[in-house]
Design an enzyme around this catalytic site. Structure first.
Site, PDB file in Angstrom:
ATOM      1  N   SER A   1       0.855  -1.195   0.000  1.00 22.34           N
ATOM      2  CA  SER A   1       0.000   0.000   0.000  1.00 22.34           C
ATOM      3  C   SER A   1       0.884   1.235   0.000  1.00 22.34           C
ATOM      4  CB  SER A   1      -0.865  -0.003   1.260  1.00 22.34           C
ATOM      5  OG  SER A   1      -1.474   1.246   1.459  1.00 22.34           O
TER       6      SER A   1
ATOM      7  N   TYR B   1      -1.970  -0.822  10.300  1.00 20.56           N
ATOM      8  CA  TYR B   1      -1.970  -1.134   8.861  1.00 20.56           C
ATOM      9  C   TYR B   1      -0.668  -0.655   8.210  1.00 20.56           C
ATOM     10  CZ  TYR B   1      -3.708  -1.245   4.012  1.00 20.56           C
ATOM     11  OH  TYR B   1      -3.873  -1.489   2.669  1.00 20.56           O
TER      12      TYR B   1
HETATM   13  N1  LIG Z   1      -8.577  -0.763  -2.058  1.00 23.92           N
HETATM   14  C1  LIG Z   1      -7.614   0.094  -1.769  1.00 23.92           C
HETATM   15  O1  LIG Z   1      -7.800   1.324  -1.779  1.00 23.92           O
HETATM   16  C2  LIG Z   1      -6.241  -0.397  -1.403  1.00 23.92           C
HETATM   17  C3  LIG Z   1      -5.248   0.568  -1.186  1.00 23.92           C
HETATM   18  C4  LIG Z   1      -3.970   0.151  -0.835  1.00 23.92           C
HETATM   19  C5  LIG Z   1      -3.693  -1.203  -0.739  1.00 23.92           C
HETATM   20  N2  LIG Z   1      -4.684  -2.116  -0.965  1.00 23.92           N
HETATM   21  C6  LIG Z   1      -4.329  -3.526  -0.824  1.00 23.92           C
HETATM   22  O2  LIG Z   1      -4.758  -4.255  -1.957  1.00 23.92           O
HETATM   23  C7  LIG Z   1      -5.111  -5.587  -1.557  1.00 23.92           C
HETATM   24  C8  LIG Z   1      -6.492  -5.950  -2.057  1.00 23.92           C
HETATM   25  O3  LIG Z   1      -7.413  -4.989  -1.574  1.00 23.92           O
HETATM   26  P1  LIG Z   1      -8.960  -4.950  -2.023  1.00 23.92           P
HETATM   27  O4  LIG Z   1      -9.343  -3.519  -2.055  1.00 23.92           O
HETATM   28  O5  LIG Z   1      -9.179  -5.809  -3.202  1.00 23.92           O
HETATM   29  O6  LIG Z   1      -9.634  -5.627  -0.720  1.00 23.92           O
HETATM   30  P2  LIG Z   1     -10.896  -6.584  -0.598  1.00 23.92           P
HETATM   31  O7  LIG Z   1     -11.907  -6.291  -1.659  1.00 23.92           O
HETATM   32  O8  LIG Z   1     -11.324  -6.500   0.843  1.00 23.92           O
HETATM   33  O9  LIG Z   1     -10.265  -8.028  -0.880  1.00 23.92           O
HETATM   34  C9  LIG Z   1      -9.481  -8.688   0.069  1.00 23.92           C
HETATM   35  C10 LIG Z   1      -9.617 -10.173  -0.174  1.00 23.92           C
HETATM   36  O10 LIG Z   1      -8.782 -10.881   0.750  1.00 23.92           O
HETATM   37  C11 LIG Z   1      -9.523 -11.918   1.391  1.00 23.92           C
HETATM   38  N3  LIG Z   1      -8.987 -12.098   2.741  1.00 23.92           N
HETATM   39  C12 LIG Z   1      -9.059 -11.226   3.784  1.00 23.92           C
HETATM   40  N4  LIG Z   1      -8.467 -11.749   4.867  1.00 23.92           N
HETATM   41  C13 LIG Z   1      -8.006 -12.976   4.493  1.00 23.92           C
HETATM   42  C14 LIG Z   1      -7.296 -13.998   5.177  1.00 23.92           C
HETATM   43  N5  LIG Z   1      -6.963 -13.880   6.484  1.00 23.92           N
HETATM   44  N6  LIG Z   1      -6.952 -15.115   4.493  1.00 23.92           N
HETATM   45  C15 LIG Z   1      -7.291 -15.265   3.185  1.00 23.92           C
HETATM   46  N7  LIG Z   1      -7.968 -14.322   2.495  1.00 23.92           N
HETATM   47  C16 LIG Z   1      -8.326 -13.199   3.147  1.00 23.92           C
HETATM   48  C17 LIG Z   1     -10.967 -11.419   1.383  1.00 23.92           C
HETATM   49  O11 LIG Z   1     -11.918 -12.477   1.444  1.00 23.92           O
HETATM   50  P3  LIG Z   1     -12.446 -13.056   2.858  1.00 23.92           P
HETATM   51  O12 LIG Z   1     -12.593 -11.882   3.781  1.00 23.92           O
HETATM   52  O13 LIG Z   1     -13.765 -13.714   2.516  1.00 23.92           O
HETATM   53  O14 LIG Z   1     -11.418 -14.037   3.284  1.00 23.92           O
HETATM   54  C18 LIG Z   1     -11.028 -10.716   0.031  1.00 23.92           C
HETATM   55  O15 LIG Z   1     -11.299 -11.630  -0.989  1.00 23.92           O
HETATM   56  C19 LIG Z   1      -4.947  -5.627  -0.016  1.00 23.92           C
HETATM   57  O16 LIG Z   1      -3.673  -6.120   0.310  1.00 23.92           O
HETATM   58  C20 LIG Z   1      -4.999  -4.165   0.378  1.00 23.92           C
HETATM   59  O17 LIG Z   1      -4.276  -3.897   1.565  1.00 23.92           O
HETATM   60  C21 LIG Z   1      -5.947  -1.749  -1.295  1.00 23.92           C
END
Ligand SMILES: NC(=O)c1ccc[n+]([C@@H]2O[C@H](COP(=O)([O-])OP(=O)(O)OC[C@H]3O[C@@H](n4cnc5c(N)ncnc54)[C@H](OP(=O)(O)O)[C@@H]3O)[C@@H](O)[C@H]2O)c1
Length: 261
Positions: free
Chosen positions: A151, A165
């Site tokens: 991130s 985080y």
């Molecule tokens: N969206 C943003 O603005 C943003 C910004 C900076 C970085 N990121 C990073 O990008 C990545 C993806 O983000 P996203 O926005 O796509 O988030 P998201 O929509 O919440 O997707 C996260 C996924 O990870 C799974 N997950 C969560 N905890 C888990 C665990 N303990 N074991 C296995 N699977 C798990 C969730 O499914 P379940 O909960 O059903 O397991 C979900 O499918 C993350 O690393 C996040 O930190 C996102």
């Protein structure tokens, strides 16, 4: 002996034909797009997450894909998921880790167990997943690609309560560098994709805060938020033949935020 460089075929610089990928969080906001893109690029894909139902639903329309249940902080479930991928596809060539936990709380009052939960999923989980996935990659010297989602918060503080985080993602960046250094001679590359703000469920609370949104936008040189497809495309690049000599890098996909002050 000096390892031979791969022969790059211009036609397949961004193709994943014949490769087996495990996408953890592969039904999430970014992971869902990434799964589709990897399948379209020729990979066999296992979509993983804590919900077997959602994982299986995500692959319904794809022939060469399976859903697996795993929690990155539960080693046995990670072992089972990796074994299932190898059994079904014959190898594990690419691992993408989108699993993450964001708990907001001002540093002066954030509960210790919340701090530990975030570090557990984002840092210890990334380590366990890498360690288990390295097994089949090291076997027979096949090598592989690992891509963790970091991130922009990994390199700078944020005004909201992001201490756990931010610290977890900063640690993840260093873990990526360490693993990449240890495993380079085995042909395993380890890299990170660091998104700026992308409107997914993950950032629901921040998305609902209009003044925070305005402040964020005013700081992005490209004056817009990122799209899940833009994050997925960067992961594809890192997983593909085009990135054969890149390891230990964190690519910031943030419209210029971390480049500006
Ligand atoms: N969206 C943003 O603005 C943003 C910004 C900076 C970085 N990121 C990073 O990008 C990545 C993806 O983000 P996203 O926005 O796509 O988030 P998201 O929509 O919440 O997707 C996260 C996924 O990870 C799974 N997950 C969560 N905890 C888990 C665990 N303990 N074991 C296995 N699977 C798990 C969730 O499914 P379940 O909960 O059903 O397991 C979900 O499918 C993350 O690393 C996040 O930190 C996102």
């Amino acid at each position: 002996m000096t390892p031979a460089p791969p022969e790059l075929d211009y036609e397949s610089l961004f193709r994943l034909d014949g490769k087996a990928a495990l996408v953890v969080g592969g039904y999430g906001g970014i992971g869902g797009r990434l799964t589709d893109l990897f399948v379209k690029s020729g990979a066999s894909v296992a979509v993983g997450g804590r919900s077997r139902e959602k994982a299986e639903e995500a692959v319904e329309e794809h022939d060469n894909a399976i859903g697996v249940e795993l929690d990155v902080i539960d080693r046995e479930s990670v072992d089972r998921a990796v074994a299932a991928v190898v059994e079904r596809f014959g190898s594990l060539d690419i691992v993408v880790n989108c699993a993450s936990l964001l708990v907001e709380g001002r540093a002066e009052s954030l509960a210790e167990d919340e701090w530990r939960r975030v570090l557990d999923v984002n840092l210890t989980g990334a380590f366990l997943l890498s360690q288990v996935a390295a097994g089949p990659m090291l076997e027979g010297g096949r090598g592989g690609r690992m891509i963790h989602f970091s991130s922009t918060r990994s390199v700078a503080g944020g005004r909201r309560g992001f201490s756990a985080y931010s610290a977890s993602k900063g640690g993840l960046n260093t873990l990526i560098k360490q693993l990449s250094t240890e495993w380079a001679r085995h042909g395993i590359t380890v890299n990170g994709v660091a998104p700026g703000f992308v409107a997914t469920e993950f950032v629901e609370a921040a998305a609902a805060d209009e003044s925070f949104q305005r402040m964020l936008l005013s700081r992005i040189p490209m004056a817009r938020f990122g799209e899940p497809d833009e994050m997925a495309a960067t992961a594809l690049f890192l997983a593909a033949p085009a990135a054969s000599f890149i390891t230990g890098q964190i690519i910031f996909v943030d419209g210029g935020v971390t480049a500006s002050s």
